[in-house]
Scaffold this motif. Structure first.
Motif, PDB file in Angstrom:
ATOM      1  N   LEU A   1     -62.715 -19.463 -23.211  1.00 33.25           N
ATOM      2  CA  LEU A   1     -63.317 -18.542 -22.430  1.00 33.25           C
ATOM      3  C   LEU A   1     -63.935 -17.745 -21.937  1.00 33.25           C
ATOM      4  N   ALA A   2     -63.725 -16.315 -22.467  1.00 30.73           N
ATOM      5  CA  ALA A   2     -64.090 -15.445 -22.737  1.00 30.73           C
ATOM      6  C   ALA A   2     -64.903 -15.454 -22.919  1.00 30.73           C
ATOM      7  N   HIS A   3     -65.793 -15.849 -23.896  1.00 28.74           N
ATOM      8  CA  HIS A   3     -66.963 -15.872 -24.801  1.00 28.74           C
ATOM      9  C   HIS A   3     -67.828 -17.220 -23.440  1.00 28.74           C
ATOM     10  N   ALA A   4     -66.980 -17.976 -23.503  1.00 25.48           N
ATOM     11  CA  ALA A   4     -68.085 -18.743 -22.741  1.00 25.48           C
ATOM     12  C   ALA A   4     -68.543 -18.094 -20.795  1.00 25.48           C
ATOM     13  N   LEU A   5     -67.681 -17.424 -20.469  1.00 26.15           N
ATOM     14  CA  LEU A   5     -67.311 -16.853 -18.911  1.00 26.15           C
ATOM     15  C   LEU A   5     -69.132 -15.642 -19.205  1.00 26.15           C
ATOM     16  N   LYS A   6     -68.386 -14.433 -20.896  1.00 34.77           N
ATOM     17  CA  LYS A   6     -69.277 -12.903 -20.782  1.00 34.77           C
ATOM     18  C   LYS A   6     -71.171 -14.193 -20.900  1.00 34.77           C
ATOM     19  N   ARG A   7     -71.617 -15.384 -21.547  1.00 33.54           N
ATOM     20  CA  ARG A   7     -72.865 -15.784 -21.363  1.00 33.54           C
ATOM     21  C   ARG A   7     -73.354 -15.851 -20.100  1.00 33.54           C
ATOM     22  N   LEU A   8     -71.795 -16.544 -19.569  1.00 24.58           N
ATOM     23  CA  LEU A   8     -72.732 -17.146 -17.326  1.00 24.58           C
ATOM     24  C   LEU A   8     -72.698 -16.047 -17.062  1.00 24.58           C
ATOM     25  N   SER A   9     -72.134 -14.906 -17.756  1.00 27.24           N
ATOM     26  CA  SER A   9     -72.041 -13.525 -16.190  1.00 27.24           C
ATOM     27  C   SER A   9     -72.948 -13.184 -16.549  1.00 27.24           C
ATOM     28  N   PHE A  10     -73.495 -12.387 -15.114  1.00 23.59           N
ATOM     29  CA  PHE A  10     -74.975 -11.379 -14.954  1.00 23.59           C
ATOM     30  C   PHE A  10     -74.245 -10.241 -15.763  1.00 23.59           C
ATOM     31  N   GLN A  11     -76.095 -10.160 -16.009  1.00 21.80           N
ATOM     32  CA  GLN A  11     -75.901  -8.571 -17.121  1.00 21.80           C
ATOM     33  C   GLN A  11     -76.466  -7.386 -16.292  1.00 21.80           C
ATOM     34  N   PRO A  12     -75.879  -6.241 -16.737  1.00 24.32           N
ATOM     35  CA  PRO A  12     -75.183  -4.830 -16.468  1.00 24.32           C
ATOM     36  C   PRO A  12     -76.871  -4.943 -15.754  1.00 24.32           C
ATOM     37  N   LEU A  13     -77.335  -4.186 -14.325  1.00 24.03           N
ATOM     38  CA  LEU A  13     -78.455  -3.812 -14.517  1.00 24.03           C
ATOM     39  C   LEU A  13     -78.804  -2.518 -14.827  1.00 24.03           C
ATOM     40  N   ASP A  14     -79.701  -2.085 -15.152  1.00 24.04           N
ATOM     41  CA  ASP A  14     -80.215  -0.342 -15.006  1.00 24.04           C
ATOM     42  C   ASP A  14     -79.634   0.479 -13.678  1.00 24.04           C
ATOM     43  N   GLY A  15     -78.283   1.423 -13.576  1.00 23.94           N
ATOM     44  CA  GLY A  15     -78.298   2.415 -13.050  1.00 23.94           C
ATOM     45  C   GLY A  15     -77.121   1.440 -11.695  1.00 23.94           C
ATOM     46  N   ARG A  16     -78.006   1.918 -11.139  1.00 28.06           N
ATOM     47  CA  ARG A  16     -76.858   0.840  -9.586  1.00 28.06           C
ATOM     48  C   ARG A  16     -77.359  -0.001  -8.764  1.00 28.06           C
TER      49      ARG A  16
ATOM     50  N   VAL B   1     -62.641 -10.918 -13.454  1.00 24.29           N
ATOM     51  CA  VAL B   1     -62.971 -11.206 -14.055  1.00 24.29           C
ATOM     52  C   VAL B   1     -63.629 -10.249 -14.590  1.00 24.29           C
ATOM     53  N   TYR B   2     -63.804  -9.081 -14.082  1.00 27.16           N
ATOM     54  CA  TYR B   2     -65.061  -8.076 -14.561  1.00 27.16           C
ATOM     55  C   TYR B   2     -63.888  -6.960 -15.191  1.00 27.16           C
ATOM     56  N   HIS B   3     -62.920  -6.794 -14.494  1.00 25.49           N
ATOM     57  CA  HIS B   3     -62.175  -5.565 -14.495  1.00 25.49           C
ATOM     58  C   HIS B   3     -61.968  -5.138 -15.766  1.00 25.49           C
ATOM     59  N   PRO B   4     -62.026  -3.956 -15.445  1.00 27.21           N
ATOM     60  CA  PRO B   4     -61.978  -3.414 -17.162  1.00 27.21           C
ATOM     61  C   PRO B   4     -60.702  -3.217 -17.827  1.00 27.21           C
ATOM     62  N   ASP B   5     -59.853  -2.936 -16.937  1.00 25.68           N
ATOM     63  CA  ASP B   5     -58.057  -2.515 -17.587  1.00 25.68           C
ATOM     64  C   ASP B   5     -57.675  -4.941 -17.968  1.00 25.68           C
ATOM     65  N   THR B   6     -57.701  -5.214 -16.810  1.00 30.74           N
ATOM     66  CA  THR B   6     -57.485  -6.542 -17.241  1.00 30.74           C
ATOM     67  C   THR B   6     -58.554  -7.967 -16.926  1.00 30.74           C
TER      68      THR B   6
ATOM     69  N   VAL C   1     -63.092 -10.718 -19.406  1.00 32.79           N
ATOM     70  CA  VAL C   1     -64.682 -10.424 -19.507  1.00 32.79           C
ATOM     71  C   VAL C   1     -64.971  -8.552 -18.991  1.00 32.79           C
ATOM     72  N   ALA C   2     -63.405  -8.335 -19.472  1.00 35.56           N
ATOM     73  CA  ALA C   2     -63.635  -6.634 -19.362  1.00 35.56           C
ATOM     74  C   ALA C   2     -65.278  -5.653 -19.503  1.00 35.56           C
ATOM     75  N   CYS C   3     -65.230  -5.313 -18.105  1.00 42.29           N
ATOM     76  CA  CYS C   3     -66.616  -4.380 -18.854  1.00 42.29           C
ATOM     77  C   CYS C   3     -66.339  -3.991 -17.078  1.00 42.29           C
ATOM     78  N   ARG C   4     -66.728  -2.057 -17.178  1.00 40.20           N
ATOM     79  CA  ARG C   4     -66.428  -1.516 -16.090  1.00 40.20           C
ATOM     80  C   ARG C   4     -68.057  -1.229 -15.259  1.00 40.20           C
ATOM     81  N   GLU C   5     -68.784  -1.829 -16.778  1.00 44.47           N
ATOM     82  CA  GLU C   5     -70.165  -1.171 -16.274  1.00 44.47           C
ATOM     83  C   GLU C   5     -70.977  -2.733 -14.736  1.00 44.47           C
ATOM     84  N   ARG C   6     -70.497  -3.486 -15.282  1.00 43.27           N
ATOM     85  CA  ARG C   6     -70.465  -5.414 -14.400  1.00 43.27           C
ATOM     86  C   ARG C   6     -69.437  -4.708 -12.991  1.00 43.27           C
ATOM     87  N   MET C   7     -68.116  -4.332 -12.898  1.00 39.97           N
ATOM     88  CA  MET C   7     -67.023  -3.855 -12.259  1.00 39.97           C
ATOM     89  C   MET C   7     -68.000  -2.893 -11.197  1.00 39.97           C
ATOM     90  N   ALA C   8     -68.635  -2.223 -11.555  1.00 39.13           N
ATOM     91  CA  ALA C   8     -68.778  -0.857 -10.824  1.00 39.13           C
ATOM     92  C   ALA C   8     -70.132  -1.301  -9.336  1.00 39.13           C
TER      93      ALA C   8
END
Length: 221
Positions: A128-143, A177-182, A185-192
């Motif tokens: 499920l995590a791999h599937a969500l990662k493929r479907l998730s938005f790609q982090p943009l450059d910067g904010r 889904v994107y929380h970097p700790d829990t 698809v943990a991703c600090r950049e996506r969460m920010a």
């Protein structure tokens, strides 16, 4: 404790000594330890405890089996205990559970099934995590500074189809889904960037509501 056949509940001189015609009960090590502890607390022995418990154990009680998570041992019993091994184990398990409601015995076979289930769930979680990662938005450059990027990130059709409550509700759905700790698809950049997008959408809603522009874009009824 009252036991049948006039047996005394007082501990014998050698409480766990097996008489020549005695028997050994194959059971889990955890159950045996709990039975010995309960018998000592009641100032009796496992045999007397078993005889008393056999009078009370319900017919549908589950046999904890010959082995549990702590292994397999043989519990010495006096020859006066003549019930089947399964019946004695059920009775002793019921007596221990009655004395300590928090006590639970998990047969070794059930432990194996539970471990297999946990392994299967772990595999499914990774899939499920791999599937969500493929479907998730790609982090943009910067904010996130463009409204269209924030709208797309939150899955809205356009910038006129949501209000502030819908933005906050969607954020509460996406944040775990994107929380970097829990997150799955943990991703600090996506969460920010998700936080940036939320703030941008909230400011947009407040601005268009205040200016009256939001009503101009609503379909006629």
């Amino acid at each position: 404790m009252t036991v049948p056949d006039g047996l005394s509940c007082d501990a014998p001189d050698e409480p766990d000594t097996v008489l020549p015609s005695g028997r050994g009960l194959p059971c889990g090590a955890r159950l045996a330890g709990a039975v010995r502890a309960l018998a000592a607390a009641k100032r009796t022995d496992p045999s007397a405890l078993a005889l008393a418990a056999l009078l009370l154990v319900p017919d549908g009680a589950c046999d904890p089996g010959e082995c549990d998570v702590d292994g397999r041992v043989t519990l010495p019993l006096r020859p006066v205990v003549t019930a089947t091994d399964s019946a004695v184990r059920r009775a002793l398990a019921a007596a221990v559970a009655l004395a300590d409601p928090a006590f639970r015995i998990v047969p070794a076979a059930d432990v194996g099934r539970l471990e297999a289930a946990v392994e299967t769930l772990g595999y499914r979680n990774k899939t499920l995590a791999h599937a969500l990662k493929r479907l998730s938005f790609q982090p943009l450059d910067g904010r996130v500074t463009e409204l269209r990027d924030a709208v797309q990130m939150f899955g809205f059709v356009n910038e006129w189809c949501f209000d502030e409550e819908q933005v906050r509700r969607r954020f509460r759905e996406l944040a775990p889904v994107y929380h970097p700790d829990t997150g799955v698809v943990a991703c600090r950049e996506r969460m920010a960037q998700l936080i940036d997008a939320r703030n941008l959408l909230v400011r947009h809603v407040r601005t268009v509501y205040g200016s009256g522009a939001w009503m101009e874009h609503q379909p006629a009824r």
